[in-house]
Motif scaffolding. Structure first.
Motif, PDB file in Angstrom:
ATOM      1  N   GLY A  24       0.821  -1.204   0.000  1.00  0.00           N
ATOM      2  CA  GLY A  24       0.000   0.000   0.000  1.00  0.00           C
ATOM      3  C   GLY A  24       0.851   1.248   0.000  1.00  0.00           C
ATOM      4  N   PRO A  25       0.242   2.391   0.211  1.00  0.00           N
ATOM      5  CA  PRO A  25       0.964   3.663   0.112  1.00  0.00           C
ATOM      6  C   PRO A  25       1.797   4.036   1.334  1.00  0.00           C
ATOM      7  CG  PRO A  25      -1.333   4.070   0.595  1.00  0.00           C
ATOM      8  CD  PRO A  25      -1.204   2.593   0.385  1.00  0.00           C
ATOM      9  N   PHE A  26       1.701   3.251   2.405  1.00  0.00           N
ATOM     10  CA  PHE A  26       2.428   3.570   3.632  1.00  0.00           C
ATOM     11  C   PHE A  26       3.617   2.631   3.798  1.00  0.00           C
ATOM     12  CE2 PHE A  26      -1.887   5.083   4.218  1.00  0.00           C
ATOM     13  CZ  PHE A  26      -1.695   6.352   4.730  1.00  0.00           C
ATOM     14  N   LEU A  27       4.779   3.089   3.377  1.00  0.00           N
ATOM     15  CA  LEU A  27       6.041   2.343   3.506  1.00  0.00           C
ATOM     16  C   LEU A  27       5.961   0.970   2.848  1.00  0.00           C
ATOM     17  CD1 LEU A  27       6.891   3.207   7.241  1.00  0.00           C
ATOM     18  CD2 LEU A  27       7.600   4.412   5.162  1.00  0.00           C
ATOM     19  N   ASP A  28       5.164   0.854   1.801  1.00  0.00           N
ATOM     20  CA  ASP A  28       4.975  -0.420   1.094  1.00  0.00           C
ATOM     21  C   ASP A  28       4.401  -1.521   1.978  1.00  0.00           C
ATOM     22  OD1 ASP A  28       5.650   0.322  -1.459  1.00  0.00           O
ATOM     23  OD2 ASP A  28       7.765  -0.206  -1.254  1.00  0.00           O
ATOM     24  N   LEU A  29       3.775  -1.133   3.085  1.00  0.00           N
ATOM     25  CA  LEU A  29       3.108  -2.110   3.953  1.00  0.00           C
ATOM     26  C   LEU A  29       1.776  -2.506   3.327  1.00  0.00           C
ATOM     27  CD1 LEU A  29       3.854  -0.307   7.304  1.00  0.00           C
ATOM     28  CD2 LEU A  29       4.640  -2.628   6.733  1.00  0.00           C
ATOM     29  N   PRO A  30       1.251  -3.687   3.675  1.00  0.00           N
ATOM     30  CA  PRO A  30      -0.043  -4.100   3.105  1.00  0.00           C
ATOM     31  C   PRO A  30      -1.148  -3.111   3.446  1.00  0.00           C
ATOM     32  CG  PRO A  30       1.034  -5.928   4.215  1.00  0.00           C
ATOM     33  CD  PRO A  30       1.816  -4.708   4.569  1.00  0.00           C
ATOM     34  N   ARG A  31      -2.099  -3.002   2.568  1.00  0.00           N
ATOM     35  CA  ARG A  31      -3.274  -2.188   2.815  1.00  0.00           C
ATOM     36  C   ARG A  31      -4.381  -3.078   3.378  1.00  0.00           C
ATOM     37  NH1 ARG A  31      -4.082   1.151  -1.669  1.00  0.00           N
ATOM     38  NH2 ARG A  31      -6.253   1.466  -1.037  1.00  0.00           N
ATOM     39  N   THR A  32      -5.325  -2.478   4.044  1.00  0.00           N
ATOM     40  CA  THR A  32      -6.371  -3.246   4.727  1.00  0.00           C
ATOM     41  C   THR A  32      -7.502  -3.651   3.798  1.00  0.00           C
ATOM     42  OG1 THR A  32      -5.816  -2.073   6.755  1.00  0.00           O
ATOM     43  CG2 THR A  32      -7.900  -3.231   6.726  1.00  0.00           C
ATOM     44  N   ALA A  33      -7.729  -2.883   2.740  1.00  0.00           N
ATOM     45  CA  ALA A  33      -8.736  -3.233   1.737  1.00  0.00           C
ATOM     46  C   ALA A  33      -8.248  -2.773   0.372  1.00  0.00           C
ATOM     47  CB  ALA A  33     -10.087  -2.600   2.069  1.00  0.00           C
ATOM     48  N   GLY A  34      -8.873  -3.325  -0.662  1.00  0.00           N
ATOM     49  CA  GLY A  34      -8.371  -3.107  -2.009  1.00  0.00           C
ATOM     50  C   GLY A  34      -8.338  -1.671  -2.465  1.00  0.00           C
ATOM     51  N   TRP A  35      -9.362  -0.882  -2.087  1.00  0.00           N
ATOM     52  CA  TRP A  35      -9.441   0.515  -2.525  1.00  0.00           C
ATOM     53  C   TRP A  35      -9.717   1.434  -1.344  1.00  0.00           C
ATOM     54  CZ3 TRP A  35     -11.633  -3.688  -4.938  1.00  0.00           C
ATOM     55  CH2 TRP A  35     -10.979  -4.080  -6.111  1.00  0.00           C
ATOM     56  N   GLY A  36     -10.590   1.044  -0.449  1.00  0.00           N
ATOM     57  CA  GLY A  36     -10.749   1.756   0.806  1.00  0.00           C
ATOM     58  C   GLY A  36      -9.685   1.253   1.779  1.00  0.00           C
ATOM     59  N   TYR A  37      -9.556   1.925   2.873  1.00  0.00           N
ATOM     60  CA  TYR A  37      -8.602   1.544   3.921  1.00  0.00           C
ATOM     61  C   TYR A  37      -7.198   1.282   3.367  1.00  0.00           C
ATOM     62  CZ  TYR A  37     -12.946   0.525   6.516  1.00  0.00           C
ATOM     63  OH  TYR A  37     -14.183   0.592   7.102  1.00  0.00           O
ATOM     64  N   PRO A  38      -6.522   2.275   2.857  1.00  0.00           N
ATOM     65  CA  PRO A  38      -5.147   2.064   2.403  1.00  0.00           C
ATOM     66  C   PRO A  38      -4.165   1.879   3.565  1.00  0.00           C
ATOM     67  CG  PRO A  38      -5.703   4.393   2.256  1.00  0.00           C
ATOM     68  CD  PRO A  38      -6.974   3.667   2.628  1.00  0.00           C
ATOM     69  N   GLU A  39      -4.606   2.250   4.774  1.00  0.00           N
ATOM     70  CA  GLU A  39      -3.718   2.172   5.936  1.00  0.00           C
ATOM     71  C   GLU A  39      -3.453   0.712   6.346  1.00  0.00           C
ATOM     72  OE1 GLU A  39      -6.595   5.649   6.263  1.00  0.00           O
ATOM     73  OE2 GLU A  39      -6.751   3.477   5.990  1.00  0.00           O
ATOM     74  N   PRO A  40      -2.291   0.469   6.963  1.00  0.00           N
ATOM     75  CA  PRO A  40      -1.991  -0.873   7.475  1.00  0.00           C
ATOM     76  C   PRO A  40      -2.499  -1.025   8.914  1.00  0.00           C
ATOM     77  CG  PRO A  40      -0.018   0.493   7.615  1.00  0.00           C
ATOM     78  CD  PRO A  40      -1.103   1.365   7.039  1.00  0.00           C
ATOM     79  N   TYR A  41      -3.774  -1.358   9.051  1.00  0.00           N
ATOM     80  CA  TYR A  41      -4.334  -1.545  10.391  1.00  0.00           C
ATOM     81  C   TYR A  41      -3.788  -2.836  11.007  1.00  0.00           C
ATOM     82  CZ  TYR A  41      -7.645   2.289   9.884  1.00  0.00           C
ATOM     83  OH  TYR A  41      -8.198   3.525   9.748  1.00  0.00           O
ATOM     84  N   THR A  42      -3.240  -2.699  12.195  1.00  0.00           N
ATOM     85  CA  THR A  42      -2.527  -3.803  12.827  1.00  0.00           C
ATOM     86  C   THR A  42      -3.398  -5.033  13.021  1.00  0.00           C
ATOM     87  OG1 THR A  42      -1.026  -2.282  13.967  1.00  0.00           O
ATOM     88  CG2 THR A  42      -1.242  -4.495  14.886  1.00  0.00           C
TER      89      THR A  42
END
Length: 388
Positions: free
Chosen positions: A26-44
């Motif tokens: 995803g867009p945050f340090l190449d960490l996985p995103r939480t959902a495909g288009w929504g939730y780009p953040e890497p929620y723990t």
């Protein structure tokens, strides 16, 4: 399972893997995103729960993303051992479930990769943090409202979900004495009157029901049903075989009644019921906008939770029922907000009509589908069989 049904499941498994690979950066340090288009953040919590399904795929690329997540969580761990709510943000704290989930994910990853000492120092700090989470110096961990995965619902004090996670990691790490002590504390009854507090500490047992209470603290408690917590109680072996079977029977009977009452439109249990309605003692004004009856945490149907429930059915050897629920879940996850998707793997569905209400291509929806499918196919529950 017919050949047509099997083909449908295989198609869903292929789609689930596609979702996980799509979401792996995803867009945050190449960490996985939480959902495909929504939730780009890497929620723990989402990403750590997803480790369970990813670990059954043996996919090198996905396992590498798990490693990256765990390493960054260890890097952002607090001095006292707490794990942040966002993988990349050490200041985003306050979750009650991220630290026990980190412990579970770390030990599972270590088993899969044959690295038993992976993140040993971070694990020791996390174990220490968890030992200090009881205000009465017990094994039962306490929490503040909205601090676990239910960010729009009150779970106060000793919550079932977090404590089943604690029991699970204790068993996975071979800390059987503390796990047994925690189980005994949970197996005490909830308090039902002011006089009851003279009978010792409260637990999560409801005298007139087979399942565990959602939460309890002193003279307050909730007897509403938490599907996730009770499913993990069954999977981990915290619930005895007789209690586990009784919980499943109660769920299926209750859901049949909900279908008749038009509170439920699919043959799958909501994450939480009975629903909270306006006027109920535990209704909160904010629920008007975020937690209506049958919605979100107040009784929405969550695919990732159903992954645990289906695995729990396998654990109690209800193989036919587990297969039936897997097929029903497969039909449900085909539905997405985006009609062009072959499988939506939506975040959650409204109980009364089965419509998708969350984000499509949710990581933990896809991952836990893969875990549930593996459990049904092999009639076993990877990682839990050894501790149950």
């Amino acid at each position: 399972m017919t050949s047509k049904d099997q083909q449908l499941v295989e198609s869903a498994k292929t789609a689930a893997l596609e979702v996980l690979l799509h979401n792996s950066k995803g867009p945050f340090l190449d960490l996985p995103r939480t959902a495909g288009w929504g939730y780009p953040e890497p929620y723990t919590r989402d990403l750590l729960i997803s480790v369970l399904g990813i670990a059954t795929t043996n996919n090198a690329e996905l396992l590498q993303t798990v490693r990256k997540v765990l390493l960054m969580l260890a890097q952002n761990q607090s001095k006292k051992g707490h794990i942040p709510s966002l993988v990349h943000d050490k200041e985003d704290r306050g979750a009650s479930d991220t630290t026990p989930l980190f412990l579970i994910a770390a030990v599972i990853y270590g088993k899969v990769t044959k690295e038993p000492l992976f993140l040993e120092d971070a694990i020791k700090k996390a174990l220490s943090w968890m030992e200090y989470q009881s205000p009465s110096d017990r094994c039962l961990a306490a929490q503040l409202p909205t601090s676990d995965w239910r960010d729009e619902q009150w779970v106060l004090g000793y919550g079932l979900f977090v404590n089943t996670l604690a029991y699970t990691y204790l068993k996975l790490f071979g800390k059987t004495k503390r796990a047994e002590k925690l189980r005994r504390e949970i197996e005490r009854p909830i308090f039902t009157s002011n006089q009851a507090k003279n009978q010792g500490h409260e637990g999560l047992i409801i005298d007139h029901q087979p399942y565990y209470a959602l939460w309890a603290y002193k003279v307050y408690s909730s007897e509403r049903f938490d599907l996730l917590g009770n499913s993990i109680a069954i999977l981990s072996g915290m619930a005895s075989p007789s209690r586990a079977k009784a919980i499943v029977d109660w769920v299926e009977t209750s859901c049949a009644s909900m279908v008749k009452n038009m509170e439920l439109s699919v043959d799958l249990p909501p994450n939480f019921f009975p629903f909270i309605y306006p006027g109920d003692a535990d209704w909160r004004p904010r629920y008007v906008d975020f937690n209506q009856p049958g919605d979100y945490h107040n009784g929405g149907i969550w695919p990732f939770v159903l992954g645990f429930y289906i695995a729990a059915l396998v654990a109690v050897k209800q193989y036919d029922l587990a297969e039936k629920k897997l097929l029903e879940l497969t039909r449900l996850i085909k539905i997405g907000k985006n009609k062009e998707l072959g499988f939506g793997f939506n975040e959650w569905y409204k109980s009364q009509n089965g419509k998708p209400k969350g984000q499509d291509w949710q990581t933990w929806s896809a991952s836990n589908y893969l875990y549930a499918a593996r459990c049904v196919a092999e009639k076993r529950t990877p990682f839990f069989d050894a501790i149950r």
